[in-house]
Design a protein around this motif. Structure first.
Motif, PDB file in Angstrom:
ATOM      1  N   THR A 167     -27.560  34.518  48.071  1.00  0.00           N
ATOM      2  CA  THR A 167     -26.357  34.334  47.243  1.00  0.00           C
ATOM      3  C   THR A 167     -25.736  35.693  46.961  1.00  0.00           C
ATOM      4  OG1 THR A 167     -27.290  32.333  46.272  1.00  0.00           O
ATOM      5  CG2 THR A 167     -25.468  33.356  45.084  1.00  0.00           C
ATOM      6  N   ASN A 171     -21.348  33.202  46.060  1.00  0.00           N
ATOM      7  CA  ASN A 171     -21.224  32.411  47.287  1.00  0.00           C
ATOM      8  C   ASN A 171     -22.603  32.302  47.937  1.00  0.00           C
ATOM      9  OD1 ASN A 171     -18.060  32.344  47.744  1.00  0.00           O
ATOM     10  ND2 ASN A 171     -18.617  34.402  47.071  1.00  0.00           N
ATOM     11  N   ASP A 172     -22.908  31.137  48.486  1.00  0.00           N
ATOM     12  CA  ASP A 172     -24.212  30.928  49.126  1.00  0.00           C
ATOM     13  C   ASP A 172     -24.096  31.070  50.641  1.00  0.00           C
ATOM     14  OD1 ASP A 172     -25.397  30.403  46.658  1.00  0.00           O
ATOM     15  OD2 ASP A 172     -24.859  28.271  46.754  1.00  0.00           O
ATOM     16  N   ALA A 217     -21.818  29.228  55.341  1.00  0.00           N
ATOM     17  CA  ALA A 217     -21.439  29.803  54.050  1.00  0.00           C
ATOM     18  C   ALA A 217     -20.784  28.752  53.179  1.00  0.00           C
ATOM     19  CB  ALA A 217     -20.484  30.980  54.277  1.00  0.00           C
ATOM     20  N   ASP A 218     -21.309  28.622  51.958  1.00  0.00           N
ATOM     21  CA  ASP A 218     -20.695  27.763  50.950  1.00  0.00           C
ATOM     22  C   ASP A 218     -19.768  28.689  50.155  1.00  0.00           C
ATOM     23  OD1 ASP A 218     -20.035  26.089  48.893  1.00  0.00           O
ATOM     24  OD2 ASP A 218     -22.089  25.650  48.259  1.00  0.00           O
ATOM     25  N   ILE A 219     -18.485  28.687  50.540  1.00  0.00           N
ATOM     26  CA  ILE A 219     -17.510  29.626  49.966  1.00  0.00           C
ATOM     27  C   ILE A 219     -16.978  29.056  48.657  1.00  0.00           C
ATOM     28  CG2 ILE A 219     -15.330  30.841  50.354  1.00  0.00           C
ATOM     29  CD1 ILE A 219     -17.385  31.761  52.353  1.00  0.00           C
ATOM     30  N   GLN A 220     -17.254  29.789  47.559  1.00  0.00           N
ATOM     31  CA  GLN A 220     -16.871  29.280  46.238  1.00  0.00           C
ATOM     32  C   GLN A 220     -15.835  30.126  45.529  1.00  0.00           C
ATOM     33  OE1 GLN A 220     -20.565  27.925  44.130  1.00  0.00           O
ATOM     34  NE2 GLN A 220     -21.501  28.212  46.141  1.00  0.00           N
ATOM     35  N   ASN A 221     -15.475  31.269  46.137  1.00  0.00           N
ATOM     36  CA  ASN A 221     -14.390  32.084  45.550  1.00  0.00           C
ATOM     37  C   ASN A 221     -13.786  32.963  46.651  1.00  0.00           C
ATOM     38  OD1 ASN A 221     -16.027  34.517  45.753  1.00  0.00           O
ATOM     39  ND2 ASN A 221     -17.148  33.770  43.965  1.00  0.00           N
ATOM     40  N   GLY A 224     -15.844  35.429  48.774  1.00  0.00           N
ATOM     41  CA  GLY A 224     -16.721  34.848  49.788  1.00  0.00           C
ATOM     42  C   GLY A 224     -16.171  34.985  51.193  1.00  0.00           C
ATOM     43  N   TYR A 225     -14.839  34.850  51.322  1.00  0.00           N
ATOM     44  CA  TYR A 225     -14.209  34.975  52.649  1.00  0.00           C
ATOM     45  C   TYR A 225     -14.360  36.397  53.191  1.00  0.00           C
ATOM     46  CZ  TYR A 225     -12.132  30.426  51.662  1.00  0.00           C
ATOM     47  OH  TYR A 225     -11.947  29.101  51.368  1.00  0.00           O
TER      48      TYR A 225
END
Length: 268
Positions: A167, A171-172, A217-221, A224-225
């Motif tokens: 993490t 983002n994970d 990738a679990d993009i949460q913000n 993260g990109y």
């Protein structure tokens, strides 16, 4: 004392000249070294500066590894391999769209289109290495491309895909890197991608920068990109068989390549 191309050529001669069925040659202009079967002229071309760089990092161990891979590759070229009865050893391999469509001997390799960035080739696993399946092999053994695809996809689903999680900035990131030669191929395991999508809090992105890693990738913000773009580029530059530096957004069972601009959300 600095290793030169001529000195490296002599070292390579010592490794490969003793085999009476092989021929070696040195192209001074291209700075390459070739080992091939005298009879068929099938063989492997080595870029000498790359070998020197590995030798300077790892010494004789780098040459031992090179010798092993060349021997395996040449041995593989010389053997007639059967698909029948070897169904469990057929796997899909992901390659860049720029990857050659023919063998050095001019035979068409079997592949199917995958995304704008990638194609799927098919390999017969031989244990320590694998052979890409070509049209001639397929025709001689009476196989269709559909059968090859079906068998290979079944096999890729049977491989474990237990990713390691990291993490960063909320983002994970998940990494599949088993080093079995088919890590990137696991992008074709739709059940696995669907499971990852179901468990993602944000948008699910997937990357195959090189053959030996699959990144999810679990993009949460927004950050993260950026992290994913930098990570994918770094892996792409370091990979033994690079595929693509562009990640994909996974939505509705579809992979869409994205250009990620710094500090920006993806531009499709």
């Amino acid at each position: 004392m600095r290793m030169t191309s001529i000195k490296m050529k002599k070292k390579l001669d010592e490794l490969f000249q003793q085999e009476e069925n092989w021929r070696v040659s040195f192209n001074r202009d291209k700075n390459t070294y070739r080992v091939e079967w005298k009879e068929t002229k099938q063989g492997v071309t080595i870029t000498i500066p790359n070998v020197i760089a590995k030798y300077e990092q790892r010494g004789e161990a780098a040459l031992d590894e090179l010798q092993f891979h060349i021997q395996e590759s040449l041995k593989m070229m010389h053997e007639e391999h059967q698909l029948e009865g070897k169904e469990k050893h057929i796997f899909p391999v992901i390659r860049a769209t720029s990857f050659p469509k023919k063998t050095k001997a001019g035979t068409k390799l079997v592949y199917t289109e995958h995304t704008a960035e990638t194609n799927i080739y098919y390999a017969l696993d031989l244990g320590t290495t694998y052979q890409l399946i070509d049209q001639k092999m397929l025709e001689e053994q009476g196989w269709s491309v559909e059968r090859l695809k079906e068998v290979s996809l079944f096999n890729i689903r049977s491989l474990s895909a237990a990713p390691k999680k990291d993490t960063v900035a909320g983002n994970d990131f998940y990494f599949v890197a088993t080093q079995d030669g088919y890590d990137a191929s696991r992008i074709l395991n739709e059940a696995f991608l669907e499971e990852m999508r179901a468990n993602a809090s944000g948008e699910l992105a997937v990357a195959v920068p090189h053959q030996d890693v699959l990144i999810l990738a679990d993009i949460q913000n927004e950050t993260g990109y950026d992290i994913l773009a930098q990570m994918t580029m770094k892996f792409f530059a370091e990979g033994r068989v690079p595929i693509t530096s562009l990640p994909f957004i996974y939505e509705e069972k579809h992979l869409e390549p994205v250009f990620i601009l710094a500090k920006n959300k993806p531009k499709h």
